[in-house]
Design an enzyme around this catalytic site. Structure first.
Site, PDB file in Angstrom:
ATOM      1  N   LYS A 115      15.961   4.183  44.949  1.00 20.32           N
ATOM      2  CA  LYS A 115      16.319   4.727  44.438  1.00 20.32           C
ATOM      3  C   LYS A 115      16.625   5.561  44.431  1.00 20.32           C
ATOM      4  O   LYS A 115      17.812   6.042  42.946  1.00 20.32           O
ATOM      5  CB  LYS A 115      14.860   5.689  44.363  1.00 20.32           C
ATOM      6  CG  LYS A 115      13.246   4.811  43.730  1.00 20.32           C
ATOM      7  CD  LYS A 115      12.124   5.702  43.873  1.00 20.32           C
ATOM      8  CE  LYS A 115      11.315   4.555  43.277  1.00 20.32           C
ATOM      9  NZ  LYS A 115       9.725   5.598  43.234  1.00 20.32           N
ATOM     10  N   LYS A 196      12.849  -5.135  38.521  1.00 22.67           N
ATOM     11  CA  LYS A 196      11.796  -4.441  38.079  1.00 22.67           C
ATOM     12  C   LYS A 196      11.306  -3.863  36.648  1.00 22.67           C
ATOM     13  O   LYS A 196      11.945  -3.329  36.345  1.00 22.67           O
ATOM     14  CB  LYS A 196      11.096  -3.602  39.272  1.00 22.67           C
ATOM     15  CG  LYS A 196      10.748  -4.876  40.587  1.00 22.67           C
ATOM     16  CD  LYS A 196      10.395  -3.639  41.376  1.00 22.67           C
ATOM     17  CE  LYS A 196       7.887  -2.779  41.081  1.00 22.67           C
ATOM     18  NZ  LYS A 196       7.816  -2.242  41.985  1.00 22.67           N
ATOM     19  N   LYS A 199       9.324   1.177  32.535  1.00 16.91           N
ATOM     20  CA  LYS A 199       9.303   2.135  31.507  1.00 16.91           C
ATOM     21  C   LYS A 199      11.036   2.912  30.999  1.00 16.91           C
ATOM     22  O   LYS A 199      10.492   3.845  29.723  1.00 16.91           O
ATOM     23  CB  LYS A 199       8.223   3.279  31.505  1.00 16.91           C
ATOM     24  CG  LYS A 199       6.907   2.662  32.295  1.00 16.91           C
ATOM     25  CD  LYS A 199       5.911   3.875  32.602  1.00 16.91           C
ATOM     26  CE  LYS A 199       4.854   3.236  33.389  1.00 16.91           C
ATOM     27  NZ  LYS A 199       3.874   4.278  33.815  1.00 16.91           N
TER      28      LYS A 199
END
Length: 329
Positions: A115, A196, A199
């Protein structure tokens, strides 16, 4: 004989997509309906604020995630559905566990490293400390089982390590939770099958409440691969393999059977049929969610009742923690 406790959470970061459904919601409903567990499911709003968010949208996202859980089949009469932030013990236990957590353990966490790879606003102490809060989420409830996919095993092993360390230092307090491994396909972006589904890029997601026309258009634009054979080969054909994986998970048909059904047929035909599978699978979900979103007070009441139940359990555990640590007076 008391049923073993099972716990899992879902982030309140917007509308749920197929990755959220296959990764958590579907399994949560299936496990609830076995009748073998005491199920605790929570809306992980504290986890969700470790990444950039709009405060004005957060309350709506919490209610929407609650509606997603209920529309997918979670039953408040069978499972405690609660809001993480309404149970202060989660934050309190996190702080106490922080005092026995080595910095090096957190630096090794794969998801943290992934991340922060891009830098920017996402690199913050909360994101770094995410696994400790996750450990507190689990240990507070004496959870025997935690349903996880392979990508979460590192976090669960970290939780087990903290439980052992705490028990060794302060006396037997926590149960070491066990993984309940779930078959969760790794759902990738429609436009980049090497990433992946996220959203943050709505055009790359199939949201559970997308309209039939939106689903057809998104699937039609989904990246496939060179050639025209509908074949599962994640290394050589990641695009079509991603769609096949979702098709299988939603239809219940083995991938080999789906491949056979589309022998001699092109990607366009496969995509058209896959879109209809998605549309059909979530038809009832869309109706239920639409109805639930018209009743925000009902959603709040369900969360309040679930949070009160969770709080009673969590507070009892915190009394034991405080006593064993020596801070209870």
């Amino acid at each position: 004989m008391q049923k073993p406790i099972l716990i899992s959470g879902i982030q309140s970061s917007g509308r749920a997509h197929i990755g959220n459904y296959l990764g958590m919601l579907k399994n949560a409903v299936d496990l609830q309906n076995t009748g073998r567990y005491q199920c605790y499911y929570f809306i992980a709003d504290l986890h969700s604020i470790t990444e950039d968010f709009n405060p004005k949208e957060k309350s709506k996202q919490i209610l929407e995630t609650t509606a997603d859980c209920l529309a997918a089949g979670l039953d408040p009469k069978k499972s405690a559905l609660f809001l993480q932030s309404q149970v202060p013990s989660h934050s309190e236990l996190t702080w106490i566990l922080n005092t026995i957590t080595p910095m090096g353990e957190l630096r090794r966490m794969t998801q943290y490293k992934e991340k922060i790879a891009t830098g920017g606003e996402s690199e913050n102490v909360g994101l770094f400390d995410y696994p400790v809060l996750m450990a507190a989420d689990i240990l507070l409830y004496d959870a025997k089982f935690v349903p996880v996919g392979n990508d979460q095993l590192q976090h669960l092993e970290f939780t087990r390590t903290l439980a052992r360390k705490f028990n060794s230092k302060f006396g037997k307090t926590f149960i070491e939770p066990e993984a309940l491994l779930t078959e969760t396909p790794r759902v990738m972006s429609l436009l980049d099958p090497n990433k992946k589904m996220s959203k943050s890029q709505p055009e790359t997601c199939l949201f559970l409440d997308d309209s039939p026309d939106v689903i057809r258009n998104k699937v039609k634009r989904a990246v496939t691969d060179s050639g025209a054979e509908v074949q599962y080969d994640p290394a050589a054909k990641p695009g079509i393999s991603n769609l096949l994986s979702m098709y299988s998970a939603l239809s219940g048909e083995p991938i080999k059977k789906i491949e056979a059904e589309f022998t001699g047929k092109n990607y366009g035909h496969f995509k058209a049929m896959f879109a209809e599978v998605v549309i059909s699978h979530f038809a009832e979900f869309r109706k239920r969610k639409k109805s639930l979103m018209r009743k925000p007070n009902k959603l709040r009441t369900i969360l309040l009742i679930g949070s009160k139940k969770a709080s009673r359990v969590a507070m009892l555990k915190m009394r034991s923690v405080q006593k064993n640590v020596g801070i209870a007076v």
